[in-house]
Design an enzyme around this catalytic site. Structure first.
Site, PDB file in Angstrom:
ATOM      1  N   PHE A  12      33.099  38.507  48.643  1.00 57.16           N
ATOM      2  CA  PHE A  12      33.792  37.275  49.068  1.00 57.16           C
ATOM      3  C   PHE A  12      35.317  37.440  49.106  1.00 57.16           C
ATOM      4  O   PHE A  12      35.943  37.394  50.175  1.00 57.16           O
ATOM      5  CB  PHE A  12      33.344  36.155  48.115  1.00 57.16           C
ATOM      6  CG  PHE A  12      34.211  34.941  48.048  1.00 57.16           C
ATOM      7  CD1 PHE A  12      34.644  34.300  49.195  1.00 57.16           C
ATOM      8  CD2 PHE A  12      34.568  34.409  46.803  1.00 57.16           C
ATOM      9  CE1 PHE A  12      35.427  33.150  49.119  1.00 57.16           C
ATOM     10  CE2 PHE A  12      35.336  33.266  46.714  1.00 57.16           C
ATOM     11  CZ  PHE A  12      35.779  32.638  47.872  1.00 57.16           C
ATOM     12  N   LYS A  35      29.316  49.082  47.396  1.00 55.71           N
ATOM     13  CA  LYS A  35      27.921  49.487  47.164  1.00 55.71           C
ATOM     14  C   LYS A  35      26.933  48.650  47.969  1.00 55.71           C
ATOM     15  O   LYS A  35      25.776  49.016  48.116  1.00 55.71           O
ATOM     16  CB  LYS A  35      27.647  49.324  45.655  1.00 55.71           C
ATOM     17  CG  LYS A  35      26.331  49.829  45.158  1.00 55.71           C
ATOM     18  CD  LYS A  35      26.242  49.617  43.640  1.00 55.71           C
ATOM     19  CE  LYS A  35      24.894  50.008  43.095  1.00 55.71           C
ATOM     20  NZ  LYS A  35      24.817  49.736  41.633  1.00 55.71           N
ATOM     21  N   ASP A  60      29.323  53.656  45.419  1.00 57.84           N
ATOM     22  CA  ASP A  60      29.355  53.006  44.108  1.00 57.84           C
ATOM     23  C   ASP A  60      30.640  53.422  43.393  1.00 57.84           C
ATOM     24  O   ASP A  60      30.971  54.619  43.361  1.00 57.84           O
ATOM     25  CB  ASP A  60      28.114  53.511  43.332  1.00 57.84           C
ATOM     26  CG  ASP A  60      27.895  52.785  42.024  1.00 57.84           C
ATOM     27  OD1 ASP A  60      28.868  52.274  41.436  1.00 57.84           O
ATOM     28  OD2 ASP A  60      26.731  52.747  41.586  1.00 57.84           O
ATOM     29  N   PHE A  82      38.275  45.047  43.696  1.00 57.67           N
ATOM     30  CA  PHE A  82      37.519  43.784  43.660  1.00 57.67           C
ATOM     31  C   PHE A  82      36.072  44.034  43.223  1.00 57.67           C
ATOM     32  O   PHE A  82      35.349  43.076  42.960  1.00 57.67           O
ATOM     33  CB  PHE A  82      37.458  43.155  45.058  1.00 57.67           C
ATOM     34  CG  PHE A  82      38.776  42.663  45.598  1.00 57.67           C
ATOM     35  CD1 PHE A  82      39.184  41.352  45.393  1.00 57.67           C
ATOM     36  CD2 PHE A  82      39.611  43.502  46.317  1.00 57.67           C
ATOM     37  CE1 PHE A  82      40.390  40.893  45.898  1.00 57.67           C
ATOM     38  CE2 PHE A  82      40.811  43.060  46.831  1.00 57.67           C
ATOM     39  CZ  PHE A  82      41.212  41.754  46.623  1.00 57.67           C
ATOM     40  N   THR A 126      40.138  37.758  36.090  1.00 56.17           N
ATOM     41  CA  THR A 126      39.703  36.358  36.117  1.00 56.17           C
ATOM     42  C   THR A 126      40.271  35.561  34.942  1.00 56.17           C
ATOM     43  O   THR A 126      40.533  36.122  33.866  1.00 56.17           O
ATOM     44  CB  THR A 126      38.156  36.310  36.068  1.00 56.17           C
ATOM     45  OG1 THR A 126      37.738  34.991  35.732  1.00 56.17           O
ATOM     46  CG2 THR A 126      37.579  37.247  35.012  1.00 56.17           C
ATOM     47  N   ASP A 127      40.387  34.251  35.147  1.00 55.66           N
ATOM     48  CA  ASP A 127      40.824  33.368  34.042  1.00 55.66           C
ATOM     49  C   ASP A 127      39.797  33.319  32.911  1.00 55.66           C
ATOM     50  O   ASP A 127      40.103  32.862  31.809  1.00 55.66           O
ATOM     51  CB  ASP A 127      41.126  31.956  34.559  1.00 55.66           C
ATOM     52  CG  ASP A 127      39.956  31.264  35.251  1.00 55.66           C
ATOM     53  OD1 ASP A 127      38.859  31.858  35.350  1.00 55.66           O
ATOM     54  OD2 ASP A 127      40.145  30.108  35.694  1.00 55.66           O
ATOM     55  N   GLU A 128      38.572  33.825  33.190  1.00 57.48           N
ATOM     56  CA  GLU A 128      37.513  33.723  32.168  1.00 57.48           C
ATOM     57  C   GLU A 128      37.793  34.625  30.969  1.00 57.48           C
ATOM     58  O   GLU A 128      37.189  34.453  29.909  1.00 57.48           O
ATOM     59  CB  GLU A 128      36.149  34.016  32.792  1.00 57.48           C
ATOM     60  CG  GLU A 128      35.919  33.097  33.984  1.00 57.48           C
ATOM     61  CD  GLU A 128      34.489  32.960  34.443  1.00 57.48           C
ATOM     62  OE1 GLU A 128      33.577  33.247  33.664  1.00 57.48           O
ATOM     63  OE2 GLU A 128      34.306  32.538  35.602  1.00 57.48           O
ATOM     64  N   TYR A 151      29.743  38.457  31.389  1.00 55.54           N
ATOM     65  CA  TYR A 151      30.621  38.690  32.541  1.00 55.54           C
ATOM     66  C   TYR A 151      32.081  38.739  32.082  1.00 55.54           C
ATOM     67  O   TYR A 151      32.812  39.686  32.385  1.00 55.54           O
ATOM     68  CB  TYR A 151      30.427  37.580  33.588  1.00 55.54           C
ATOM     69  CG  TYR A 151      31.553  37.521  34.607  1.00 55.54           C
ATOM     70  CD1 TYR A 151      31.756  38.565  35.514  1.00 55.54           C
ATOM     71  CD2 TYR A 151      32.420  36.422  34.670  1.00 55.54           C
ATOM     72  CE1 TYR A 151      32.792  38.526  36.439  1.00 55.54           C
ATOM     73  CE2 TYR A 151      33.449  36.372  35.597  1.00 55.54           C
ATOM     74  CZ  TYR A 151      33.643  37.425  36.481  1.00 55.54           C
ATOM     75  OH  TYR A 151      34.677  37.390  37.391  1.00 55.54           O
ATOM     76  N   LYS A 155      34.751  41.920  32.215  1.00 56.48           N
ATOM     77  CA  LYS A 155      36.029  41.866  32.947  1.00 56.48           C
ATOM     78  C   LYS A 155      37.203  42.100  31.995  1.00 56.48           C
ATOM     79  O   LYS A 155      38.171  42.776  32.350  1.00 56.48           O
ATOM     80  CB  LYS A 155      36.189  40.511  33.648  1.00 56.48           C
ATOM     81  CG  LYS A 155      35.250  40.269  34.815  1.00 56.48           C
ATOM     82  CD  LYS A 155      35.419  41.258  35.956  1.00 56.48           C
ATOM     83  CE  LYS A 155      36.742  41.121  36.683  1.00 56.48           C
ATOM     84  NZ  LYS A 155      36.846  42.078  37.814  1.00 56.48           N
ATOM     85  N   ASN A 181      37.655  30.852  42.830  1.00 59.19           N
ATOM     86  CA  ASN A 181      37.981  30.879  44.261  1.00 59.19           C
ATOM     87  C   ASN A 181      36.906  30.157  45.058  1.00 59.19           C
ATOM     88  O   ASN A 181      35.712  30.252  44.715  1.00 59.19           O
ATOM     89  CB  ASN A 181      37.985  32.320  44.770  1.00 59.19           C
ATOM     90  CG  ASN A 181      39.226  33.086  44.391  1.00 59.19           C
ATOM     91  OD1 ASN A 181      39.854  33.709  45.235  1.00 59.19           O
ATOM     92  ND2 ASN A 181      39.606  33.059  43.123  1.00 59.19           N
ATOM     93  N   GLY A 276      26.423  28.909  26.207  1.00 57.37           N
ATOM     94  CA  GLY A 276      27.804  29.369  25.981  1.00 57.37           C
ATOM     95  C   GLY A 276      28.783  28.906  27.039  1.00 57.37           C
ATOM     96  O   GLY A 276      29.855  29.496  27.197  1.00 57.37           O
TER      97      GLY A 276
END
Ligand code: NAD
Ligand code: TYD
Length: 342
Positions: A12, A35, A60, A82, A126-128, A151, A155, A181, A276
Site C-alpha cells: 500500500f 516478495k 524476499d 517498506f 510506525t507510531d505503534e 507486530y 517493528k 495511513n 491487548g
C-alpha cells in the site's frame, strides 16, 4: 540519491511512494523489490509499469545473496524499506512471519547497505512502537518505546537495529514513524478499506469493543511527502514522526465513512475486542514540521477521500475480497461474538 531500492514497494504505502518519487523526480530510478505476499499486488503499480525508470523484481528481503545482487546490478545508492508484515490481528494469530521479515529482513537490508556503502538507508516505522499513549500526551521521538503487540514489537526491533547501525557503523540511517495511513491500494484487512468495502457489499462493520479507541488517520500521500522531506532534509541517525497530529475515535471515523457513503449506521456491529488493543496513539509531529512539511489533509478529509477512491475503484478491491481474503475473514471474524455496548 538517485537509484532507489524500494522494498515492499508493491504494498500500500510503498506503491504510493513509488508513484510519488516517479512523479516528482524525473532523474530518479526506482527498483521495487517485493516478495508479493498476500498484501503485495502488482495492480498497485500499473501506473508505473511503462516507465523506463521503474523495474520490478520479485524477492524476499530475508534472502541476503539476492538482495546483494539486486543492489549491485542496479547501482543502488538508497534503500527505503517498506517491506513488512503489517497487520496487528495477523500478528496475534501467528507472529512468525513478523519476526522473519520485520526483524531479520531489516537486519539483512542494513547489512547489505553497510557492505556496499550506500548513501542512505531509510526505515519505515510506525507510531505503534510507542505503545498505548495516555490522554494528555503525544509521543515525541525521544520517548521510550513500549510496543504491546507482536507486530509493534517486531517493528520496534527493526528501528533499534537501524539505530544501532548508525551508532556502531555510521551507516547513514533515517527513520520515520507514521500514524495510520489510508488511501488508494490499502489491503482491505485494515479498518478503513475493510469497512468501506463491507458497506458497499451490504455487510456489517465489525467495530472492536466499544469503538472508542483513538487513531490518527492520515492521507497516505501526506505520509509519502513526509518521507520525501526526511530523505532530502532529515538529519542522519534521527527519527521523525509523521501524522496529522490529530486523533479520532474509531466510532467517529465510522460515522464519517458511512456519511460519505450515504449508508445507514445500522451496519455498525460491536464485536469482541482485539487482545491487548492499544486504546490510543497520538503523535507530536513538530520535528518534521520544522523541516518545512505540512499535511494537506486532516483525518476527516483523508477518510472522505479514501471512501471515494474505493467507490470508484471496485476493479481493484473486488478480486481481493473474493480471493485469499475470504478464508482470512472467516478465521478472524467467524467466531467473534457480537457484544452489547451501553
Ligand atoms: P502492506 O502490508 O500493504 O505491504 C507490505 C509489502 O511488503 C507487500 O507488498 C508485501 O508483499 C511486502 N513484503 C512482505 N514481506 C516481505 C519480504 N519478506 N520481502 C519482500 N517484501 C515483503 O503494508 P503497508 O501498509 O504499505 O506498510 C508499509 C510499511 O509502513 C510497513 O513497514 C509498515 O510497518 C509501515 N507502516 C504502515 C502503516 C499503515 O497504516 N499501513 C502506518 C505506519 C507504518
Ligand atoms: P487497523 O486498521 O488494524 O490498524 P492498527 O491496529 O494498526 O491501528 O485498526 C485500526 C483501528 O480499528 C484499531 O483501533 C482497531 C480497529 N478495528 C476495528 O474496530 N475493527 C476491525 O475489523 C479492524 C480491522 C480494526
Amino acid at each position: 540519491m538517485k537509484n532507489f531500492l524500494i522494498t515492499g514497494g508493491a504494498g500500500f504505502i510503498g506503491a504510493n511512494f513509488v508513484h510519488h518519487l516517479l512523479e516528482k523526480y524525473p532523474d530518479y530510478n526506482v527498483v521495487v523489490y517485493d516478495k508479493l505476499t498476500y498484501a503485495g499486488n502488482l495492480n498497485n503499480l500499473v501506473d508505473a509499469s511503462d516507465d523506463p525508470r521503474y523495474a520490478f523484481i520479485r524477492g524476499d528481503i530475508c534472502d541476503a545473496p539476492t538482495v546483494e545482487r539486486v543492489i549491485q546490478d542496479n547501482e543502488i545508492d538508497t534503500i527505503v524499506n517498506f517491506a513488512a508484515e503489517t497487520h496487528v490481528d495477523r500478528s496475534i494469530m501467528d507472529p512468525d512471519a513478523f519476526i522473519q521479515t520485520d526483524v531479520y529482513g531489516t537486519y539483512v537490508l542494513l547489512e547489505a547497505a553497510r557492505k556496499f556503502g550506500l548513501e542512505r538507508y531509510h526505515q519505515i516505522s510506525t507510531d505503534e512502537v510507542y505503545g498505548h499513549i495516555p490522554p494528555g500526551h503525544s509521543s515525541v521521538e525521544t520517548d521510550p518505546v513500549a510496543p504491546r503487540s507482536p507486530y509493534a514489537a517486531s517493528k520496534t526491533s527493526g528501528d533499534l537495529m537501524a539505530l544501532a547501525y548508525w551508532v556502531t557503523y555510521k551507516l547513514p540511517v533515517t527513520i520515520t514513524r507514521g500514524a495510520n495511513n489510508i488511501g488508494p491500494y490499502q489491503y482491505p484487512e485494515k479498518v478503513v478499506p475493510l469497512f468501506v468495502t463491507n458497506a458497499l457489499e451490504g455487510k456489517r462493520l465489525p467495530v472492536y469493543g466499544d469503538g472508542r479507541q483513538m487513531r490518527d488517520y492520515q492521507w497516505v500521500g501526506d505520509h509519502c511527502a513526509g518521507i520525501d522531506v526526511v530523505l532530502h532534509r532529515g538529519r542522519l541517525g534521527e527519527i521523525y514522526n509523521v501524522g496529522t497530529g490529530q486523533e479520532l475515535e474509531n466510532l467517529k471515523m465510522v460515522e464519517i465513512l458511512l456519511d460519505e457513503l450515504g449508508a445507514s449506521r445500522d451496519l455498525i456491529q460491536h464485536v469482541e475486542d482485539r487482545p491487548g488493543h492499544d486504546r490510543r496513539y497520538s503523535l507530536n509531529v513538530d520535528k518534521l514540521k520544522a523541516l518545512g512539511w505540512e499535511p494537506e489533509h486532516d483525518c476527516e478529509a483523508a477518510i472522505r477521500k479514501t471512501v471515494r477512491w474505493y467507490v470508484a475503484n471496485e476493479w481493484w478491491w473486488r478480486p481481493i475480497k473474493e480471493g485469499e481474503f475470504r478464508q482470512y475473514y472467516e478465521e478472524m471474524y467467524g467466531s467473534r461474538k457480537e457484544i452489547a455496548v451501553g
